[in-house]
Design a protein around this motif. Structure first.
Motif, PDB file in Angstrom:
ATOM      1  N   ILE A   1      -7.169   3.933  18.053  1.00 22.29           N
ATOM      2  CA  ILE A   1      -6.065   2.974  18.155  1.00 22.29           C
ATOM      3  C   ILE A   1      -5.655   2.757  19.606  1.00 22.29           C
ATOM      4  O   ILE A   1      -5.087   1.728  19.949  1.00 22.29           O
TER       5      ILE A   1
ATOM      6  N   GLY B   1       1.616   4.122  19.039  1.00 23.69           N
ATOM      7  CA  GLY B   1       1.227   4.188  17.649  1.00 23.69           C
ATOM      8  C   GLY B   1       2.083   3.398  16.696  1.00 23.69           C
ATOM      9  O   GLY B   1       1.851   3.439  15.484  1.00 23.69           O
TER      10      GLY B   1
ATOM     11  N   THR C   1      -7.949  -2.236  20.147  1.00 23.92           N
ATOM     12  CA  THR C   1      -7.282  -1.023  20.596  1.00 23.92           C
ATOM     13  C   THR C   1      -6.357  -1.382  21.741  1.00 23.92           C
ATOM     14  O   THR C   1      -6.562  -2.386  22.436  1.00 23.92           O
TER      15      THR C   1
ATOM     16  N   PRO D   1      -1.012   1.627  12.960  1.00 29.21           N
ATOM     17  CA  PRO D   1      -2.472   1.643  13.007  1.00 29.21           C
ATOM     18  C   PRO D   1      -3.085   1.390  11.634  1.00 29.21           C
ATOM     19  O   PRO D   1      -2.556   1.815  10.604  1.00 29.21           O
TER      20      PRO D   1
ATOM     21  N   TRP E   1      -5.920  -3.055  13.685  1.00 27.51           N
ATOM     22  CA  TRP E   1      -5.609  -2.127  14.764  1.00 27.51           C
ATOM     23  C   TRP E   1      -6.357  -0.814  14.542  1.00 27.51           C
ATOM     24  O   TRP E   1      -6.071  -0.071  13.613  1.00 27.51           O
ATOM     25  N   GLY E   2      -7.306  -0.557  15.413  1.00 33.93           N
ATOM     26  CA  GLY E   2      -8.176   0.595  15.327  1.00 33.93           C
ATOM     27  C   GLY E   2      -9.589   0.124  15.580  1.00 33.93           C
ATOM     28  O   GLY E   2     -10.229  -0.454  14.712  1.00 33.93           O
TER      29      GLY E   2
ATOM     30  N   TYR F   1      -9.826   4.466  12.769  1.00 34.86           N
ATOM     31  CA  TYR F   1      -8.583   5.226  12.647  1.00 34.86           C
ATOM     32  C   TYR F   1      -8.397   6.216  13.798  1.00 34.86           C
ATOM     33  O   TYR F   1      -7.287   6.694  14.037  1.00 34.86           O
TER      34      TYR F   1
END
Length: 221
Positions: A73, A3, A145, A35, A56-57, A70
């Motif tokens: 990720i 993360g 991801t 993220p 990112w996500g 959201y």
């Protein structure tokens, strides 16, 4: 899971390492990539490798709501070949997500302790990633991801999951412009050898995604 991570390398080093011919538009080193932010990814378009930014996500192309990113990720490498959101991407939309370390939060008696983790013998590496393009009425999103797997012996005391780090020399295989079966992509990940890693504790300054700079990676005494 994965993360948060860093990418502090010079642009020239990245271009050389991954055989990228064109400059990276808007490249900047980052100490605390989170993220929802833009991340540097490498794909092969069938003619050449290209580096650029994605969000990112993951937002699957068929999704009605881009906010789903959201929640996406990370993707479990053990089951991604079966999941509707990832199955097609395992087959033909694989990418490299470039990094030079990642953070994890280790549970201790006093709370969660942030730890920075890096390969012992490499200053630059790539996570195995999946990407997709989403088209809305007024916007087009390129999102990605990071694949994860069960922690190895080194990572187990820190966290039960870890990102899939592609071994040196195997990155091009992951993004080769060849359509694999989803099961073949899963098999590729399963037979990868793991890098030796090292880790050290950092301050809780890194806990906030708003924080950036060398204080994120400074070892604590």
């Amino acid at each position: 899971m994965c993360g948060r991570y860093t990418l502090l390398a010079e642009e020239a080093e990245i271009l050389k390492e991954y055989g990228i011919e064109r400059p990276i538009d808007g490249y900047e080193p980052r100490y605390n990539i989170a993220p929802g932010q833009k991340v540097l990814a490498v794909i092969h378009d069938g003619k050449q490798k290209r580096a650029g930014y994605m969000k990112w996500g993951l937002v699957p192309s068929w999704s009605k709501d881009p906010k789903i990113g959201y929640k996406m990720i990370n993707a479990r490498s053990e089951t991604a070949h079966e999941k509707p959101s990832y199955k097609r991407l395992m087959s033909q939309k694989r990418c490299l997500i470039v990094a030079d370390s990642f953070y994890e939060w280790q549970k201790t008696e006093s709370g969660k302790q942030p730890v920075r983790i890096q390969p012992e013998k490499r200053s630059l590496f790539a996570f195995a990633g999946l990407w997709d393009q989403w088209e809305g009425d007024e916007e087009s999103l390129y999102t990605c991801t990071i694949l994860t797997q069960d922690a190895n012996e080194f990572m187990t005391p820190i966290h039960k999951r870890m990102p899939v780090i592609l071994p040196e020399g195997r990155e091009d295989e992951w993004i080769e412009p060849v359509k694999w079966s989803p099961s073949d992509a899963k098999g590729f990940v399963e037979q990868l050898t793991m890098d030796d890693l090292h880790a050290y504790e950092v301050s809780d300054y890194v806990n906030s995604a708003k924080n950036e700079g060398p204080d994120c990676i400074t070892p604590i005494a």
